[in-house]
Design a protein around this motif. Structure first.
Motif, short mmCIF file in Angstrom:
data_model
loop_
_atom_site.label_atom_id
_atom_site.label_comp_id
_atom_site.label_asym_id
_atom_site.label_seq_id
_atom_site.Cartn_x
_atom_site.Cartn_y
_atom_site.Cartn_z
N ALA A 1 0.45 -1.32 -0.45
CA ALA A 1 0.01 0.46 0.21
C ALA A 1 0.89 1.19 0.21
CB ALA A 1 -1.23 0.03 0.82
N ARG A 2 2.04 1.22 0.84
CA ARG A 2 2.72 1.67 1.04
C ARG A 2 3.93 2.63 -0.54
NH1 ARG A 2 5.06 7.24 2.08
NH2 ARG A 2 7.22 7.34 2.00
N VAL A 3 3.68 1.56 -1.81
CA VAL A 3 4.62 1.46 -2.56
C VAL A 3 3.64 2.11 -3.40
CG1 VAL A 3 5.10 -0.17 -4.58
CG2 VAL A 3 6.42 -0.52 -2.35
N GLU A 4 2.90 1.67 -3.29
CA GLU A 4 1.40 2.16 -3.89
C GLU A 4 1.00 4.17 -4.03
OE1 GLU A 4 -2.34 0.41 -3.66
OE2 GLU A 4 -1.79 -1.73 -4.79
N GLY A 5 1.09 4.24 -3.09
CA GLY A 5 0.81 5.60 -2.89
C GLY A 5 2.20 6.46 -3.53
N LEU A 6 3.29 5.66 -3.07
CA LEU A 6 4.83 6.33 -3.77
C LEU A 6 4.61 6.83 -5.16
CD1 LEU A 6 7.36 4.62 -1.28
CD2 LEU A 6 6.94 7.07 -1.48
N PHE A 7 4.02 5.80 -6.12
CA PHE A 7 3.66 5.66 -7.64
C PHE A 7 2.93 6.76 -7.57
CE2 PHE A 7 5.27 1.53 -9.92
CZ PHE A 7 6.20 1.56 -8.97
N GLU A 8 1.66 6.53 -6.62
CA GLU A 8 0.29 7.65 -6.93
C GLU A 8 1.05 9.65 -7.10
OE1 GLU A 8 -4.18 9.23 -5.69
OE2 GLU A 8 -2.91 7.36 -4.61
N ARG A 9 2.13 9.82 -6.09
CA ARG A 9 2.78 10.49 -5.93
C ARG A 9 3.60 11.08 -6.84
NH1 ARG A 9 4.03 11.86 -0.11
NH2 ARG A 9 2.89 13.10 -0.29
N VAL A 10 4.48 10.01 -7.82
CA VAL A 10 5.34 10.54 -8.77
C VAL A 10 4.47 10.29 -10.37
CG1 VAL A 10 7.57 9.95 -7.46
CG2 VAL A 10 6.39 7.97 -8.87
N GLU A 11 3.51 10.19 -9.71
CA GLU A 11 2.91 9.97 -11.59
C GLU A 11 2.31 9.10 -12.03
OE1 GLU A 11 2.61 13.70 -13.02
OE2 GLU A 11 2.01 14.77 -10.98
N LEU A 12 2.56 7.25 -11.47
CA LEU A 12 3.21 6.51 -12.41
C LEU A 12 1.18 6.07 -11.91
CD1 LEU A 12 6.57 5.42 -11.90
CD2 LEU A 12 5.40 6.31 -14.03
N PRO A 13 1.13 4.63 -12.85
CA PRO A 13 -0.06 4.07 -13.03
C PRO A 13 0.08 2.33 -12.26
CG PRO A 13 0.41 3.89 -14.95
CD PRO A 13 1.33 5.05 -14.01
N LYS A 14 -1.06 2.48 -11.25
CA LYS A 14 -0.61 1.14 -10.09
C LYS A 14 -0.39 0.10 -11.03
CE LYS A 14 -3.58 3.10 -6.36
NZ LYS A 14 -4.64 2.36 -5.85
N SER A 15 -0.85 -0.58 -11.99
CA SER A 15 -0.41 -1.53 -12.79
C SER A 15 1.15 -1.98 -13.21
CB SER A 15 -1.35 -0.84 -14.27
OG SER A 15 -0.78 -0.17 -15.20
N PHE A 16 2.01 -0.29 -12.98
CA PHE A 16 3.31 -0.58 -13.20
C PHE A 16 3.89 -1.09 -11.92
CE2 PHE A 16 4.40 3.46 -16.08
CZ PHE A 16 3.85 2.53 -16.98
N LEU A 17 2.91 -1.67 -11.03
CA LEU A 17 4.18 -2.20 -9.25
C LEU A 17 4.61 -3.74 -10.55
CD1 LEU A 17 1.50 -1.72 -6.91
CD2 LEU A 17 4.24 -0.81 -7.37
#
Length: 358
Positions: free
Chosen positions: A181-197
């Motif tokens: 969940a924290r990594v998802e939040g970081l991806f959102e903050r740097v404007e990357l979609p969750k699908s990139f995880l």
């Protein structure tokens, strides 16, 4: 005609993304670039604070040169020579200079990725250069780095989720159940979609990979990020987006940056303070406004004259550039470097008066 009167929206957006020397004239603080067709979250100037976060005194870093049959050390490369500066909380200090001037070695020396010979690096009241391994590891959570080439700094065989999560696992800052969940939040903050995880680095563009590198640097909530040529490998439109992202994060999280670059136009846009390096020494340092409006050292003036201009009618001819050949930084073991002497031009604006080889 294309430069003077662009017609297509994409051409206009490309030209608007090119940092132009002189754009920040009269502006005391850095501010995000205004890009066509994009909403900048915060276009307010980044004021910063007066609280000193990091203080560097008389930093010296040298590398051995081996020679002879026994490969003994016969000389030293004087990569960083008596460098001193400070970085304030929420502010950006830019180190600028040509390749080989020692700016990247300064950044690596602060984190002890290379071991300095002498000097002080004070963070949170502690001298980083004197810390034992366990304390050094702890303080590194406050000092993170974004490298020039994200394809080289990211592991090609690891999912992006695991790469951004790795610092949190190493330092045990979160329970395993909370990490994704924290990594998802970081991806959102740097404007990357969750699908990139669950993608790998080769599946992303250069700009997207650099956003992943920024997300990884943010994972431990650092106070200082060392950005080593972090945008120099990106094309102009992506570079502008990443610069704006870094400034937005600085505004939101009160981050401090050591921004290492060779591009004076980019440095003028993002920095509060500027240090110009040549042959391992700081030749000029001061507020961005002071250095750019009133450059004193000949090398600073030469760097500014070499900035490309997006206008063919104003291009600089090669013969107009007044660069000198760089002397060798390699010296014998018994060589003693001259102590630098500085003159204060205005309050906080210093220029080197002793010989630096330029």
């Amino acid at each position: 005609d294309v430069f003077e009167n662009p017609q297509h929206d994409y051409t206009k957006s490309l030209l608007s993304a090119v940092p132009k020397l002189g754009e920040m004239l009269g502006k005391k603080y850095p501010e995000p670039m205004k890009l066509l067709g994009e909403n900048t979250k915060s276009s307010k100037p980044l004021v910063g604070t007066d609280e000193v976060l990091l203080e560097v005194k008389n930093l010296v870093t040298r590398f051995p040169v081996a020679g002879g049959l026994l490969r003994r050390t016969v000389a030293q490369v004087h990569a960083v020579e008596d460098v001193s500066f400070s970085i304030k909380r929420g502010c950006t200090l830019a180190l600028v200079g040509e390749s080989g001037c020692g700016k990247s070695t300064v950044g690596r020396s602060l984190l002890r990725l290379v071991e300095p010979l002498s000097g002080e690096v004070r963070m949170a009241g502690k001298d980083v250069l004197k810390l034992p391994k366990d304390e050094l590891r702890n303080i590194r959570s406050d000092m993170q780095m974004v490298f020039q080439d994200p394809f080289a700094s990211l592991d090609p065989q690891m999912l992006l989720l695991d790469q951004v999560a790795e610092p949190m696992r190493n330092f045990s800052t979160l329970a395993e159940s909370s990490i994704e969940a924290r990594v998802e939040g970081l991806f959102e903050r740097v404007e990357l979609p969750k699908s990139f995880l669950r993608r790998y680095p080769h599946e992303l563009s250069g700009g997207q990979r650099q956003r992943v590198a920024i997300a990884r640097a943010l994972a431990l909530n650092p106070k200082l990020i060392i950005a080593d040529e972090a945008v120099s490998a990106l094309d102009v439109s992506v570079q502008a987006q990443v610069l704006n992202l870094m400034m937005e994060l600085q505004s939101e999280l009160e981050l401090s940056f050591l921004f290492i670059s060779h591009d004076m136009a980019v440095v003028e846009r993002v920095s509060h303070d500027v240090g110009v390096m040549y042959l391992g020494r700081l030749v000029e340092i001061g507020s961005r406004q002071a250095v750019f409006s009133n450059p004193q050292h000949a090398y600073t003036k030469a760097l500014m004259s070499a900035v490309p201009i997006v206008d063919p009618t104003k291009k600089v001819l090669e013969g107009d550039l007044k660069f000198k050949q760089i002397p060798s930084p390699i010296h014998p073991l018994d060589y003693e470097a001259e102590k630098p002497k500085y003159k204060e031009v205005t309050e906080g604006h210093f220029v080197l008066t002793s010989d630096c080889g330029y």
